[in-house]
Motif scaffolding. Structure first.
Motif, PDB file in Angstrom:
ATOM      1  N   GLY A 152      10.149 -14.202  -3.824  1.00  0.00           N
ATOM      2  CA  GLY A 152       9.372 -14.857  -2.773  1.00  0.00           C
ATOM      3  C   GLY A 152       7.876 -14.753  -2.959  1.00  0.00           C
ATOM      4  O   GLY A 152       7.101 -15.271  -2.147  1.00  0.00           O
ATOM      5  N   GLY A 153       7.443 -14.118  -4.056  1.00  0.00           N
ATOM      6  CA  GLY A 153       6.013 -13.889  -4.259  1.00  0.00           C
ATOM      7  C   GLY A 153       5.219 -15.126  -4.591  1.00  0.00           C
ATOM      8  O   GLY A 153       3.988 -15.121  -4.483  1.00  0.00           O
ATOM      9  N   ALA A 154       5.901 -16.212  -4.981  1.00  0.00           N
ATOM     10  CA  ALA A 154       5.171 -17.445  -5.302  1.00  0.00           C
ATOM     11  C   ALA A 154       4.449 -17.998  -4.085  1.00  0.00           C
ATOM     12  O   ALA A 154       3.520 -18.805  -4.214  1.00  0.00           O
ATOM     13  N   ALA A 155       4.823 -17.560  -2.896  1.00  0.00           N
ATOM     14  CA  ALA A 155       4.169 -18.035  -1.674  1.00  0.00           C
ATOM     15  C   ALA A 155       2.840 -17.341  -1.413  1.00  0.00           C
ATOM     16  O   ALA A 155       2.088 -17.742  -0.520  1.00  0.00           O
ATOM     17  N   LEU A 156       2.533 -16.303  -2.192  1.00  0.00           N
ATOM     18  CA  LEU A 156       1.263 -15.609  -1.984  1.00  0.00           C
ATOM     19  C   LEU A 156       0.094 -16.516  -2.346  1.00  0.00           C
ATOM     20  O   LEU A 156       0.148 -17.288  -3.315  1.00  0.00           O
ATOM     21  N   SER A 157      -0.984 -16.392  -1.610  1.00  0.00           N
ATOM     22  CA  SER A 157      -2.168 -17.211  -1.864  1.00  0.00           C
ATOM     23  C   SER A 157      -2.957 -16.667  -3.048  1.00  0.00           C
ATOM     24  O   SER A 157      -2.716 -15.549  -3.524  1.00  0.00           O
ATOM     25  N   ARG A 158      -3.922 -17.436  -3.504  1.00  0.00           N
ATOM     26  CA  ARG A 158      -4.793 -17.001  -4.597  1.00  0.00           C
ATOM     27  C   ARG A 158      -5.551 -15.733  -4.204  1.00  0.00           C
ATOM     28  O   ARG A 158      -5.681 -14.804  -5.014  1.00  0.00           O
ATOM     29  N   LYS A 159      -6.021 -15.676  -2.973  1.00  0.00           N
ATOM     30  CA  LYS A 159      -6.742 -14.485  -2.531  1.00  0.00           C
ATOM     31  C   LYS A 159      -5.831 -13.261  -2.551  1.00  0.00           C
ATOM     32  O   LYS A 159      -6.247 -12.158  -2.927  1.00  0.00           O
ATOM     33  N   GLN A 160      -4.577 -13.452  -2.151  1.00  0.00           N
ATOM     34  CA  GLN A 160      -3.651 -12.317  -2.132  1.00  0.00           C
ATOM     35  C   GLN A 160      -3.356 -11.807  -3.532  1.00  0.00           C
ATOM     36  O   GLN A 160      -3.273 -10.594  -3.755  1.00  0.00           O
ATOM     37  N   THR A 161      -3.203 -12.709  -4.485  1.00  0.00           N
ATOM     38  CA  THR A 161      -2.966 -12.250  -5.858  1.00  0.00           C
ATOM     39  C   THR A 161      -4.242 -11.664  -6.465  1.00  0.00           C
ATOM     40  O   THR A 161      -4.174 -10.736  -7.274  1.00  0.00           O
ATOM     41  N   ASP A 162      -5.410 -12.202  -6.069  1.00  0.00           N
ATOM     42  CA  ASP A 162      -6.673 -11.595  -6.518  1.00  0.00           C
ATOM     43  C   ASP A 162      -6.799 -10.171  -5.995  1.00  0.00           C
ATOM     44  O   ASP A 162      -7.299  -9.273  -6.689  1.00  0.00           O
ATOM     45  N   ASP A 163      -6.338  -9.940  -4.761  1.00  0.00           N
ATOM     46  CA  ASP A 163      -6.360  -8.589  -4.203  1.00  0.00           C
ATOM     47  C   ASP A 163      -5.473  -7.647  -5.020  1.00  0.00           C
ATOM     48  O   ASP A 163      -5.815  -6.470  -5.215  1.00  0.00           O
ATOM     49  N   LEU A 164      -4.343  -8.158  -5.493  1.00  0.00           N
ATOM     50  CA  LEU A 164      -3.466  -7.334  -6.321  1.00  0.00           C
ATOM     51  C   LEU A 164      -4.128  -6.994  -7.652  1.00  0.00           C
ATOM     52  O   LEU A 164      -3.949  -5.895  -8.194  1.00  0.00           O
ATOM     53  N   GLU A 165      -4.915  -7.925  -8.168  1.00  0.00           N
ATOM     54  CA  GLU A 165      -5.635  -7.634  -9.410  1.00  0.00           C
ATOM     55  C   GLU A 165      -6.676  -6.538  -9.177  1.00  0.00           C
ATOM     56  O   GLU A 165      -6.885  -5.676 -10.030  1.00  0.00           O
ATOM     57  N   ILE A 166      -7.306  -6.560  -8.030  1.00  0.00           N
ATOM     58  CA  ILE A 166      -8.269  -5.502  -7.694  1.00  0.00           C
ATOM     59  C   ILE A 166      -7.561  -4.147  -7.651  1.00  0.00           C
ATOM     60  O   ILE A 166      -8.099  -3.130  -8.119  1.00  0.00           O
ATOM     61  N   VAL A 167      -6.342  -4.131  -7.109  1.00  0.00           N
ATOM     62  CA  VAL A 167      -5.551  -2.896  -7.077  1.00  0.00           C
ATOM     63  C   VAL A 167      -5.279  -2.406  -8.493  1.00  0.00           C
ATOM     64  O   VAL A 167      -5.420  -1.215  -8.793  1.00  0.00           O
ATOM     65  N   ALA A 168      -4.865  -3.325  -9.381  1.00  0.00           N
ATOM     66  CA  ALA A 168      -4.575  -2.953 -10.767  1.00  0.00           C
ATOM     67  C   ALA A 168      -5.819  -2.422 -11.467  1.00  0.00           C
ATOM     68  O   ALA A 168      -5.766  -1.414 -12.184  1.00  0.00           O
ATOM     69  N   LYS A 169      -6.944  -3.080 -11.267  1.00  0.00           N
ATOM     70  CA  LYS A 169      -8.187  -2.626 -11.894  1.00  0.00           C
ATOM     71  C   LYS A 169      -8.615  -1.268 -11.341  1.00  0.00           C
ATOM     72  O   LYS A 169      -9.129  -0.420 -12.073  1.00  0.00           O
ATOM     73  N   GLY A 170      -8.370  -1.068 -10.051  1.00  0.00           N
ATOM     74  CA  GLY A 170      -8.706   0.215  -9.456  1.00  0.00           C
ATOM     75  C   GLY A 170      -7.903   1.361 -10.039  1.00  0.00           C
ATOM     76  O   GLY A 170      -8.320   2.522  -9.976  1.00  0.00           O
ATOM     77  N   ALA A 171      -6.749   1.050 -10.612  1.00  0.00           N
ATOM     78  CA  ALA A 171      -5.906   2.072 -11.234  1.00  0.00           C
ATOM     79  C   ALA A 171      -6.113   2.143 -12.740  1.00  0.00           C
ATOM     80  O   ALA A 171      -5.357   2.840 -13.432  1.00  0.00           O
ATOM     81  N   GLY A 172      -7.126   1.420 -13.259  1.00  0.00           N
ATOM     82  CA  GLY A 172      -7.472   1.568 -14.671  1.00  0.00           C
ATOM     83  C   GLY A 172      -7.197   0.398 -15.567  1.00  0.00           C
ATOM     84  O   GLY A 172      -7.624   0.389 -16.730  1.00  0.00           O
ATOM     85  N   ALA A 173      -6.473  -0.625 -15.087  1.00  0.00           N
ATOM     86  CA  ALA A 173      -6.188  -1.785 -15.931  1.00  0.00           C
ATOM     87  C   ALA A 173      -7.410  -2.684 -16.036  1.00  0.00           C
ATOM     88  O   ALA A 173      -8.253  -2.719 -15.134  1.00  0.00           O
ATOM     89  N   SER A 174      -7.504  -3.423 -17.134  1.00  0.00           N
ATOM     90  CA  SER A 174      -8.632  -4.345 -17.299  1.00  0.00           C
ATOM     91  C   SER A 174      -8.402  -5.649 -16.548  1.00  0.00           C
ATOM     92  O   SER A 174      -9.337  -6.413 -16.299  1.00  0.00           O
ATOM     93  N   GLY A 175      -7.162  -5.915 -16.168  1.00  0.00           N
ATOM     94  CA  GLY A 175      -6.853  -7.131 -15.426  1.00  0.00           C
ATOM     95  C   GLY A 175      -5.377  -7.210 -15.118  1.00  0.00           C
ATOM     96  O   GLY A 175      -4.595  -6.315 -15.464  1.00  0.00           O
ATOM     97  N   LEU A 176      -4.991  -8.281 -14.443  1.00  0.00           N
ATOM     98  CA  LEU A 176      -3.599  -8.505 -14.071  1.00  0.00           C
ATOM     99  C   LEU A 176      -3.248  -9.948 -14.396  1.00  0.00           C
ATOM    100  O   LEU A 176      -3.942 -10.881 -13.970  1.00  0.00           O
ATOM    101  N   ILE A 177      -2.179 -10.132 -15.170  1.00  0.00           N
ATOM    102  CA  ILE A 177      -1.712 -11.477 -15.512  1.00  0.00           C
ATOM    103  C   ILE A 177      -0.779 -11.944 -14.398  1.00  0.00           C
ATOM    104  O   ILE A 177       0.219 -11.285 -14.100  1.00  0.00           O
ATOM    105  N   VAL A 178      -1.097 -13.084 -13.780  1.00  0.00           N
ATOM    106  CA  VAL A 178      -0.351 -13.585 -12.630  1.00  0.00           C
ATOM    107  C   VAL A 178       0.253 -14.941 -12.963  1.00  0.00           C
ATOM    108  O   VAL A 178      -0.471 -15.871 -13.362  1.00  0.00           O
ATOM    109  N   VAL A 179       1.571 -15.057 -12.825  1.00  0.00           N
ATOM    110  CA  VAL A 179       2.226 -16.350 -13.003  1.00  0.00           C
ATOM    111  C   VAL A 179       3.236 -16.542 -11.869  1.00  0.00           C
ATOM    112  O   VAL A 179       3.841 -15.584 -11.391  1.00  0.00           O
TER     113      VAL A 179
END
Length: 605
Positions: free
Chosen positions: A347-374
């Motif tokens: 059901g995650g395809a319903a997430l908005s661009r802002k919501q997935t951008d927020d998840l990327e911020i979470v990943a970067k906060g834990a040390g990743a350089s980015g998050l690949i979203v499809v």
């Protein structure tokens, strides 16, 4: 003839000043003369009739004062008494009229008509209401900690601390029934760092020398095994000078267990049965044994060594799919030996661009350089990188229509914690965690060592007394960083309840482990000589485990902070606000201890 809980409670707590407790009175006591003592919870003066709610640790009962049964002095005293004052009363238990009964109170079917009242502890106006009006927010935690004696009167905290008592007593009964001896270990000990900073205590009689407060009773309980006591436990106070969070305190209590002539399964079966007993004591179902999972499986599929199994969202290696992509940064990562791992979100395809951008911020906060979203929609893959993937990439990734894929290209030590944080965040934000489901798991086969990423030096994952896995002894010479330990943790809803290990019982092997950790013979003798001597004197195979009593109580009480289950906790700044500790010490006292306080600039103050 059976005795009710309320009757037992009153008979045990009865004194020369009271015959019953406030929360024990029921319709069975109607017509009885009673004496009660407690705190004035609330006061209502209706002009000619005065009602006081009287509170003790067992509950609240309503006191009624009226001209038909209370003399003028008693009525006057009742009208004047302040909230939180302590009173002693005498009166008669009467049934309330049907329409006046209060189903929200255990004593809501009765009143006590008071014939005499005596104020034994007049109270000044409290700094905050102990009984706030319904819907009112609690005062700030700082204010409540400053006046902890008031805060501890709140029903929530009293329930928490009484639960803690029950859990402690259940622990003692359970372990005693299994032949464990409750033995004490020193509070003033030798500094032997175990991963956190010690609290040091200067010796007055030995100037320039220091004791340490114990981070755990680890070495002492091993000495008990060497001395032949076979099974030990302790409700142990421990101290660690480390940064604080909601689930950490500088002083804490652990259920400490050690046993001889045991293997890993012996310790785990006892530990699981103890936890199940504590959960039953709190009225929460728990069945043992718990599921088992290796550390390697936990890290590969959940990104952490304390996985929350209440929901899915397992991690998958999708490196082959992205290896065929045209994403240059991914190709470079794979060429460096890194992997692409991630999770599928139903059901995650319903997430908005802002919501997935927020998840990327979470990943970067834990040390990743980015998050690949499809995302996979009805028309195919969607997302910034979708055009760089093969036409059948959605099927290769296992994405169903409506699902979201979240991936990190990085070394495992970077990708795992980042994906763990993303997994937890997704589960919370999409409300995928069922409120009525809880999950235990035992994680085993932890690594023996971890390498410092900067220096390459080895450090102990648990502590230096943990035995290596018998199958990995040869790796201690060739590749110690790959060796597994006979170490284990018990995890509940993604939180570590406790951990332990089988210990090293051979002095030569213990000295070898010290050497691998960079501890030379002279340092090992200075820090741990007494343990090495005991091992050389003949030590049985032994092992143990320790549980955080504070955390267990917090979870079973439904509290959100350890400070809600500890009577006198410290703040996140490690301060005790009620008594004002830590505090400066007079210069004369420091001089007697041969100490001086250095200024921040480096000189002596």
């Amino acid at each position: 003839m059976s005795v009710s809980v309320s009757e037992l409670q009153s008979s045990v707590l009865a004194t020369s000043m009271r015959t019953h407790t406030c929360g024990s009175l029921t319709l069975d006591h109607v017509g009885q003369q009673v004496r009660l003592g407690g705190w004035v919870h609330r006061s209502r003066d209706l002009g000619g009739l005065v009602f006081l709610d009287l509170r003790d640790r067992t509950g609240v009962v309503q006191l009624a004062f009226g001209p038909a049964w209370s003399d003028a002095n008693t009525l006057t005293a009742a009208a004047a008494v302040g909230v939180e004052s302590v009173i002693v009363i005498e009166g008669t238990v009467v049934a309330r009229a049907e329409q006046q009964r209060n189903a929200d109170m255990s004593t809501g079917d009765i009143d006590v008509q008071v014939t005499s009242v005596r104020v034994v502890g007049a109270a000044s106006t409290p700094a905050f209401p102990v009984a706030p009006a319904k819907g009112d927010k609690l005062p700030s935690e700082e204010l409540r900690l400053r006046h902890r004696y008031l805060d501890l009167r709140r029903a929530d905290l009293q329930r928490n601390l009484m639960l803690r008592h029950k859990l402690t007593q259940a622990t003692r009964r359970f372990l005693d029934s299994r032949g464990f001896l409750e033995l004490e270990t020193p509070i003033l000990t030798k500094p032997t760092p175990e991963g956190a900073r010690d609290y040091l205590v200067p010796s007055r009689v030995h100037p320039g020398e220091f004791y340490a407060l114990p981070q755990s009773p680890q070495i002492y309980k091993q000495l008990f095994m060497c001395a032949g006591y076979d099974r030990y436990f302790q409700i142990a106070r421990c101290f660690r000078d480390e940064d604080l969070r909601a689930d950490r305190q500088p002083e804490f209590t652990q259920i400490d267990i050690e046993a001889s002539f045991v293997g890993q399964e012996d310790i785990l079966s006892t530990a699981e049965a103890l936890i199940a007993e504590l959960w039953r004591t709190a009225g929460v179902p728990a069945e043992s044994p718990f599921p088992r999972m290796t550390y390697a499986h936990a890290m590969e599929h959940y990104g952490c060594d304390r996985p929350d199994l209440r929901y899915g969202l397992e991690l998958h290696d999708v490196t082959p799919v992205f290896a065929a992509s045209e994403l240059s940064f991914v190709q470079a990562a794979i060429a460096r030996g890194e992997r692409v791992r991630g999770l599928r979100v139903p059901g995650g395809a319903a997430l908005s661009r802002k919501q997935t951008d927020d998840l990327e911020i979470v990943a970067k906060g834990a040390g990743a350089s980015g998050l690949i979203v499809v995302k996979r929609t009805e028309t195919g893959l969607d997302g910034k990188v979708a055009k760089f993937l093969a036409a059948d990439a959605a099927d290769q990734l296992g994405l169903a229509v409506g699902e979201l894929g979240l991936y990190v290209a990085a070394p495992d030590h970077v990708a795992s914690p980042a994906l763990d944080r993303v997994r937890q965040t997704v589960a919370q934000r999409l409300e995928l965690i069922p409120s009525d489901v809880h999950a235990f798991v035992v994680v085993t086969d932890f690594p023996m060592f971890e390498k410092d990423p900067n220096t390459g030096a080895l450090g102990a994952v648990h502590h230096p007394f943990t035995a290596p896995h018998p199958e990995d002894l040869a790796l201690l010479d060739s590749a110690p960083e790959r060796a597994r330990a006979l170490a284990y943790d018990i995890v509940y809803d993604g939180l570590e309840l406790g951990g332990g290990s089988i210990r090293i019982s051979d002095s030569a092997l213990q000295a070898r482990i010290f050497s691998l950790l960079g501890i030379d013979d002279v340092t090992a003798q200075a820090r741990f000589g007494f343990l090495l001597e005991a091992l050389r004197a003949g030590a049985p195979p032994h092992g143990g485990i320790a549980f955080g009593l504070d955390r267990i109580t917090m979870l079973l009480a439904g509290a959100t902070s350890l400070r809600d289950v500890i009577a006198f906790p410290k703040t996140t700044a490690a301060r005790a606000l009620f008594e004002g500790a830590p505090s400066p010490v007079p210069a004369a006292d420091l001089l007697e201890l041969s100490l001086a306080v250095a200024s921040r600039s480096g000189g002596n103050a």
